[in-house]
Motif scaffolding. Structure first.
Motif, PDB file in Angstrom:
ATOM      1  N   ALA A 132       0.945  -1.463   0.514  1.00  9.19           N
ATOM      2  CA  ALA A 132       0.189   0.223  -0.170  1.00  9.19           C
ATOM      3  C   ALA A 132       0.631   1.121   0.345  1.00  9.19           C
ATOM      4  O   ALA A 132       1.800   1.595   0.533  1.00  9.19           O
ATOM      5  N   ILE A 133       0.677   2.080  -0.578  1.00  7.81           N
ATOM      6  CA  ILE A 133       1.166   3.988  -0.769  1.00  7.81           C
ATOM      7  C   ILE A 133      -0.148   4.568  -0.722  1.00  7.81           C
ATOM      8  O   ILE A 133      -1.161   4.411  -1.128  1.00  7.81           O
ATOM      9  N   THR A 134       0.806   5.420   0.727  1.00 13.48           N
ATOM     10  CA  THR A 134      -0.807   6.203   0.404  1.00 13.48           C
ATOM     11  C   THR A 134       0.174   7.213   0.489  1.00 13.48           C
ATOM     12  O   THR A 134       1.213   8.394   0.727  1.00 13.48           O
ATOM     13  N   ILE A 135      -0.713   8.397  -0.511  1.00 14.37           N
ATOM     14  CA  ILE A 135      -0.472   9.595  -0.697  1.00 14.37           C
ATOM     15  C   ILE A 135      -1.183  11.264  -0.213  1.00 14.37           C
ATOM     16  O   ILE A 135      -2.350  10.925  -0.942  1.00 14.37           O
ATOM     17  N   ASP A 189      -1.342  -1.223  -4.286  1.00 10.84           N
ATOM     18  CA  ASP A 189      -3.147  -0.417  -3.890  1.00 10.84           C
ATOM     19  C   ASP A 189      -1.820   1.236  -2.900  1.00 10.84           C
ATOM     20  O   ASP A 189      -1.395   1.464  -2.658  1.00 10.84           O
ATOM     21  N   VAL A 190      -2.909   1.862  -4.544  1.00 16.95           N
ATOM     22  CA  VAL A 190      -1.814   3.125  -4.335  1.00 16.95           C
ATOM     23  C   VAL A 190      -3.333   4.468  -3.635  1.00 16.95           C
ATOM     24  O   VAL A 190      -4.482   4.379  -4.915  1.00 16.95           O
ATOM     25  N   THR A 191      -3.233   5.000  -3.247  1.00 17.71           N
ATOM     26  CA  THR A 191      -4.164   6.063  -2.159  1.00 17.71           C
ATOM     27  C   THR A 191      -4.457   7.348  -2.817  1.00 17.71           C
ATOM     28  O   THR A 191      -2.975   7.305  -1.697  1.00 17.71           O
ATOM     29  N   ILE A 192      -4.400   8.108  -2.933  1.00 16.52           N
ATOM     30  CA  ILE A 192      -4.351   9.358  -3.685  1.00 16.52           C
ATOM     31  C   ILE A 192      -5.418  10.263  -2.339  1.00 16.52           C
ATOM     32  O   ILE A 192      -6.650  10.338  -2.667  1.00 16.52           O
ATOM     33  N   GLY A 193      -5.512  11.277  -1.791  1.00 14.19           N
ATOM     34  CA  GLY A 193      -5.548  12.212  -1.423  1.00 14.19           C
ATOM     35  C   GLY A 193      -5.366  13.694  -1.010  1.00 14.19           C
ATOM     36  O   GLY A 193      -4.882  14.081  -1.637  1.00 14.19           O
ATOM     37  N   VAL A 240       1.339   9.454   6.018  1.00 12.53           N
ATOM     38  CA  VAL A 240       1.381   9.558   4.042  1.00 12.53           C
ATOM     39  C   VAL A 240       2.713   9.184   4.099  1.00 12.53           C
ATOM     40  O   VAL A 240       3.716   9.909   5.209  1.00 12.53           O
ATOM     41  N   ALA A 241       2.924   8.216   3.254  1.00 13.84           N
ATOM     42  CA  ALA A 241       4.241   8.084   2.954  1.00 13.84           C
ATOM     43  C   ALA A 241       5.006   9.062   1.624  1.00 13.84           C
ATOM     44  O   ALA A 241       6.133   9.081   1.727  1.00 13.84           O
ATOM     45  N   ILE A 242       4.204   9.645   0.797  1.00 12.71           N
ATOM     46  CA  ILE A 242       4.526  10.759  -0.003  1.00 12.71           C
ATOM     47  C   ILE A 242       3.738  12.149   0.070  1.00 12.71           C
ATOM     48  O   ILE A 242       2.007  11.290   0.250  1.00 12.71           O
ATOM     49  N   THR A 243       3.475  13.324  -0.020  1.00 11.22           N
ATOM     50  CA  THR A 243       3.352  14.175  -0.069  1.00 11.22           C
ATOM     51  C   THR A 243       3.105  15.133  -1.507  1.00 11.22           C
ATOM     52  O   THR A 243       4.624  15.441  -1.517  1.00 11.22           O
ATOM     53  N   ASN A 244       1.934  15.719  -2.015  1.00  6.26           N
ATOM     54  CA  ASN A 244       2.194  15.894  -3.291  1.00  6.26           C
ATOM     55  C   ASN A 244       2.496  17.993  -2.726  1.00  6.26           C
ATOM     56  O   ASN A 244       1.575  18.655  -1.589  1.00  6.26           O
ATOM     57  N   ALA A 245       3.364  18.106  -3.807  1.00  2.00           N
ATOM     58  CA  ALA A 245       3.232  19.648  -3.166  1.00  2.00           C
ATOM     59  C   ALA A 245       3.302  20.687  -3.387  1.00  2.00           C
ATOM     60  O   ALA A 245       4.047  20.493  -4.641  1.00  2.00           O
ATOM     61  N   SER A 246       2.646  22.227  -3.745  1.00  2.00           N
ATOM     62  CA  SER A 246       3.240  23.095  -5.326  1.00  2.00           C
ATOM     63  C   SER A 246       4.008  24.333  -4.605  1.00  2.00           C
ATOM     64  O   SER A 246       3.976  25.303  -4.972  1.00  2.00           O
ATOM     65  N   ARG A 247       4.631  23.993  -3.251  1.00  2.00           N
ATOM     66  CA  ARG A 247       5.661  25.052  -2.611  1.00  2.00           C
ATOM     67  C   ARG A 247       7.151  24.565  -1.837  1.00  2.00           C
ATOM     68  O   ARG A 247       6.231  22.941  -1.571  1.00  2.00           O
TER      69      ARG A 247
END
Length: 311
Positions: free
Chosen positions: A27-30, A55-59, A75-82
């Motif tokens: 499982a990969i949580t993002i 299983d990739v779950t994106i919030g 979460v394992a990974i976070t998306n960031a626009s800064r």
């Protein structure tokens, strides 16, 4: 690859229907930025095609919300626009979390109005500041206050919420201080809500990532911005070469060191950096150069090696 549809759901699970419950190691949580979400969504779709057992779950809780979860180890990974802020780093450090920052794409912020707006052909940075600075609240409320030749009609503003990295970037670039903005506007962490707001209001004005404009260009009008060198419209060329100033920026993912125990996370991030260049244009973003992707891959490899050495 079929065009990715920008989803409005706050959280999207990419698990296959009918599969048995997966092991946590698969499982990969993002979570995080709505701006980076379409990129990670596209990568995840391709990754699932190659490895359906993961299983990739994106919030989508905004850059700030993603960093909060990331700093707590949720979460394992976070998306960031800064880039991550000092107080967000401190939370991660207090929880024993180290991380690596990886640039994955470039993006421009689109300033948009309704297609029937025939009076605005370009905004200067000074005009945008006059509209959005805190002092404008309750004071700058009509179009003709920006330019006397524009209509004597109310401006209806739409923009990202305060947890958004897009909000932070826009306010820093335009107002001069991150987070400094008037508060009397329609705010949402969901860029699709902003698209709907501006496209349904002749006197609307908003801003969000360029990809969301391109996905909805049939119902919006994009306005060029004059950063001091003349009016420039965001495009692949102007964003990548920096001439669309000051509203061009890099986009990031952050990887939690503790998540490296899961080999799927390492594999997914390597896949991300390898496949991003070929997928980005499908979702409206600008890739880094080959040399820049190589730099980010080397940075991630070093991060993984350092983690393995410490174990």
């Amino acid at each position: 690859m079929k065009k990715i549809i920008l989803l409005t759901a706050i959280s999207v699970s990419l698990a296959s229907c009918g599969n048995q419950k997966k092991d946590n190691k698969s499982a990969i949580t993002i979570d995080g930025s709505s701006t980076v979400y379409p990129i990670t969504e596209a990568i995840a779709e391709e990754y699932r095609a190659e490895d359906p057992d993961v299983d990739v779950t994106i919030g989508v809780s905004g850059t700030g919300g993603g960093f909060q979860k990331f700093g707590r180890g949720e979460v394992a990974i976070t998306n960031a626009s800064r880039p991550i802020k000092d107080d967000e780093k401190a939370i991660a450090e207090s929880n024993g979390i180290s991380f690596v920052e990886l640039e994955v794409a470039y993006d421009g912020l689109a300033v948009v109005v309704h297609p029937e707006n025939d009076w605005v052909s370009c905004f200067t940075v000074e005009q945008l500041k006059k509209i959005w600075e805190p002092a404008a609240q309750g004071t700058i409320t009509r179009w003709n206050q920006i330019d006397p030749t524009w209509p004597d009609e109310e401006i209806h503003l739409f923009g990202p919420g305060v947890a958004s990295g897009t909000f932070d970037y826009f306010t820093e670039a335009i107002v001069g201080k991150s987070g400094s903005s008037r508060g009397d506007y329609t705010a949402s962490e969901d860029d699709n809500v902003l698209v709907q707001g501006v496209s349904g209001d002749k006197y609307g004005l908003g801003f969000f990532g360029l990809a969301y404009y391109e996905e909805n260009s049939d119902k919006l009008k994009m306005v060029p911005v004059d950063g001091g060198e003349g009016c420039v419209e965001p495009s692949t060329e102007t964003v990548s070469n920096g001439t669309y100033a000051p509203l061009s920026r890099p986009l990031f993912i952050y990887v939690n060191s503790s998540s490296l125990e899961n080999p799927s996370v390492v594999d997914f991030v390597n896949f991300y950096l390898t496949e991003a260049p070929s997928l980005l244009k499908d979702v409206g973003y600008i890739p880094l150069t080959d040399e820049e992707y190589k730099r980010e891959q080397e940075k991630f490899t070093s991060f993984v090696e350092q983690y393995n050495t410490q174990q």
